[in-house]
Design an enzyme around this catalytic site. Structure first.
Site, short mmCIF file in Angstrom:
data_model
loop_
_atom_site.label_atom_id
_atom_site.label_comp_id
_atom_site.label_asym_id
_atom_site.label_seq_id
_atom_site.Cartn_x
_atom_site.Cartn_y
_atom_site.Cartn_z
N CYS A 1 -18.97 -0.71 -18.71
CA CYS A 1 -20.18 -0.93 -17.91
C CYS A 1 -20.87 -2.26 -18.26
O CYS A 1 -21.52 -2.86 -17.39
CB CYS A 1 -21.15 0.23 -18.10
SG CYS A 1 -20.44 1.82 -17.61
N CYS B 1 -26.26 1.40 -10.87
CA CYS B 1 -25.41 2.58 -11.02
C CYS B 1 -26.22 3.77 -11.55
O CYS B 1 -26.66 3.79 -12.70
CB CYS B 1 -24.26 2.25 -11.97
SG CYS B 1 -23.15 3.63 -12.23
N GLU C 1 0.83 -1.21 0.00
CA GLU C 1 0.00 0.00 0.00
C GLU C 1 0.86 1.27 0.00
O GLU C 1 0.54 2.25 -0.66
CB GLU C 1 -0.97 0.01 1.19
CG GLU C 1 -2.10 -1.00 1.10
CD GLU C 1 -3.02 -0.75 -0.11
OE1 GLU C 1 -3.03 0.37 -0.66
OE2 GLU C 1 -3.73 -1.69 -0.51
N ASP D 1 -9.36 4.94 -2.13
CA ASP D 1 -8.31 5.51 -2.96
C ASP D 1 -8.95 6.12 -4.20
O ASP D 1 -10.18 6.24 -4.30
CB ASP D 1 -7.27 4.44 -3.33
CG ASP D 1 -7.86 3.34 -4.20
OD1 ASP D 1 -9.08 3.37 -4.48
OD2 ASP D 1 -7.10 2.47 -4.64
N CYS E 1 -14.37 -0.10 -14.00
CA CYS E 1 -14.85 1.29 -13.90
C CYS E 1 -13.65 2.21 -14.08
O CYS E 1 -13.26 2.97 -13.19
CB CYS E 1 -15.52 1.51 -12.54
SG CYS E 1 -16.49 3.02 -12.49
N CYS F 1 -19.83 -4.79 -15.86
CA CYS F 1 -19.85 -4.38 -14.46
C CYS F 1 -20.91 -5.15 -13.67
O CYS F 1 -22.06 -5.22 -14.08
CB CYS F 1 -20.13 -2.88 -14.37
SG CYS F 1 -20.17 -2.28 -12.67
N TYR G 1 -6.45 6.45 4.31
CA TYR G 1 -6.66 5.39 3.33
C TYR G 1 -5.86 4.13 3.69
O TYR G 1 -6.39 3.02 3.72
CB TYR G 1 -6.27 5.85 1.91
CG TYR G 1 -6.08 4.67 1.02
CD1 TYR G 1 -7.18 3.97 0.55
CD2 TYR G 1 -4.81 4.17 0.71
CE1 TYR G 1 -7.03 2.82 -0.21
CE2 TYR G 1 -4.64 3.03 -0.04
CZ TYR G 1 -5.75 2.36 -0.50
OH TYR G 1 -5.60 1.22 -1.23
FE1 SF4 Z 1 -18.61 2.19 -13.21
FE2 SF4 Z 1 -21.24 2.42 -13.01
FE3 SF4 Z 1 -20.18 1.65 -15.31
FE4 SF4 Z 1 -20.11 0.02 -13.21
S1 SF4 Z 1 -21.90 0.74 -14.31
S2 SF4 Z 1 -18.42 0.47 -14.61
S3 SF4 Z 1 -19.85 1.47 -11.53
S4 SF4 Z 1 -19.91 3.64 -14.32
#
Ligand code: SF4
Length: 373
Positions: free
Chosen positions: A214, A223, A54, A155, A207, A217, A137
């Protein structure tokens, strides 16, 4: 125990902790990155490795850190070994990671862990935060990853994910307290260490700052930023003022046998304790050559070398003119000075800017006098 600095009564529109972690953790189990400092599934994390990685990862990429992490671990396998090492050896091994204050704090922290905690990292945020170089952090990351505490570690990657998940439009840095609040509220009671690493991995691999992926994701349907079509523009940033420029003169003094005069910088301040080519103070505004030359380490016939050395620090850009001179003397009167043979410069704990000065100066001298090389 939770590590939330501020309290909010309700989460804004966006995922609930249960649903969020419920999507993220199975994704992490399938897609987690394999990293040299990361425990394998089912293994217990080693706090020394977590802490070391870290600190190294602050301001530096995973790719760069890999080789340094392995080298440090090979050379100093435990926090006790690191605490007992001479600071110069650590600074030398740190070369290329930049921000040498981190290396000095690394050493001070290792010594504090040995002296205050018998060589075992503490497992609570308060004691971790009291260690040199361990900010909010890093304390959160160690508590969560090494000890599975219900702490958040925010972070830059996690900041971005949270700002997008909740469509937080306030620019950085003003939005940071809100991001910390929301991030803290999302930390699950189960597997908080894996959750912290999952958020880091999501920010690093899916992201991403530009063109978030997305469709891959695990929390896409939760989101808000994505739903509103603003995700890629978040987090917003306040426009930064231009970086100021400081200027100065570096003094390349060569002894007749080809050794170069170096000296140690004062322990506090920028590049504190590092070895440097002696230089004048670095100041903003027009370069006052006479004033700079009055800071020469010894009286000599200093001659200007062509070109300028540029180096960008976080808060300013540095432009150094290099002047050179030869001496038969020992320059014993220069405080904290030492002579170094040119072929041994690699062994010195020289910051990058000083390596640039030496490369530039020695090349300019060789170009001006090829017969001497
Ligand atoms: Fe990022 Fe939202 Fe896209 Fe997921 S859906 S990658 S959290 S912008």
């Amino acid at each position: 125990m939770r590590d939330t600095v501020e309290t909010i009564t309700e989460l804004p529109e966006g995922p609930t902790p249960e649903v969020h972690a419920g999507r993220l953790l199975p994704w992490y189990d399938r897609h987690r990155r394999t990293l040299p400092w990361r425990a394998l599934p089912g293994e217990k994390a080693d706090p020394y490795r977590v802490w070391l990685s870290e600190i190294m990862l602050q301001q530096t990429t995973v790719v760069t850190v890999g080789a340094y992490f392995d080298a440090f671990l090979h050379r100093w396998p435990t926090v006790r070994d690191l605490a007992a090492a001479p600071l110069d050896k650590i600074l030398h091994a740190w070369q290329g990671l930049g921000y040498y204050a981190r290396a000095r704090n690394l050493h001070a922290c290792a010594q504090a862990v040995v002296e205050r905690h018998g060589g075992q990292f503490p497992d609570d945020i308060e004691a971790l935060s009291a260690l040199p170089g361990v900010g909010a952090y890093t304390a959160g990351a160690i508590a969560a990853i090494a000890f599975d505490r219900q702490a958040s570690a925010v972070d830059g990657n996690v900041e971005r994910v949270i700002a997008r998940l909740y469509a937080l439009e306030t620019p950085l840095p003003d939005v940071k307290p809100a991001i910390r609040d929301y991030a803290g509220r999302l930390v699950p009671a189960e597997r908080p260490g894996d959750y912290a690493q999952a958020m880091m991995d999501l920010g690093a691999t899916v992201c991403t700052p530009r063109a978030p992926r997305c469709v891959l994701c695990p929390v896409v349907d939760l989101c808000v930023g994505r739903r509103l079509g603003v995700a890629e523009t978040l987090p917003r940033r306040r426009v930064k003022p231009a970086r100021p420029v400081r200027q100065g003169i570096a003094f390349l003094l060569m002894r007749k046998d080809g050794a170069v005069l170096l000296r140690r910088r004062p322990p506090r301040g920028l590049l504190g304790g590092m070895i440097e080519v002696p230089s004048s103070p670095w100041r903003e505004g027009t370069l006052d050559r006479d004033d700079c030359l009055s800071a020469a380490p010894v009286p000599a016939s200093w001659r200007s070398l062509p070109g300028i050395v540029r180096h960008v620090f976080t808060h300013f850009e540095l432009r150094l003119e290099v002047v050179a001179a030869s001496t038969a003397g020992m320059a014993d009167e220069v405080a904290d000075a030492q002579w170094c043979a040119i072929d041994r410069l690699d062994e010195m704990a020289l910051p990058t800017v000083m390596k640039k000065v030496l490369t530039h100066g020695l090349k300019a001298m060789a170009d001006a006098n090829p017969a001497a090389t």
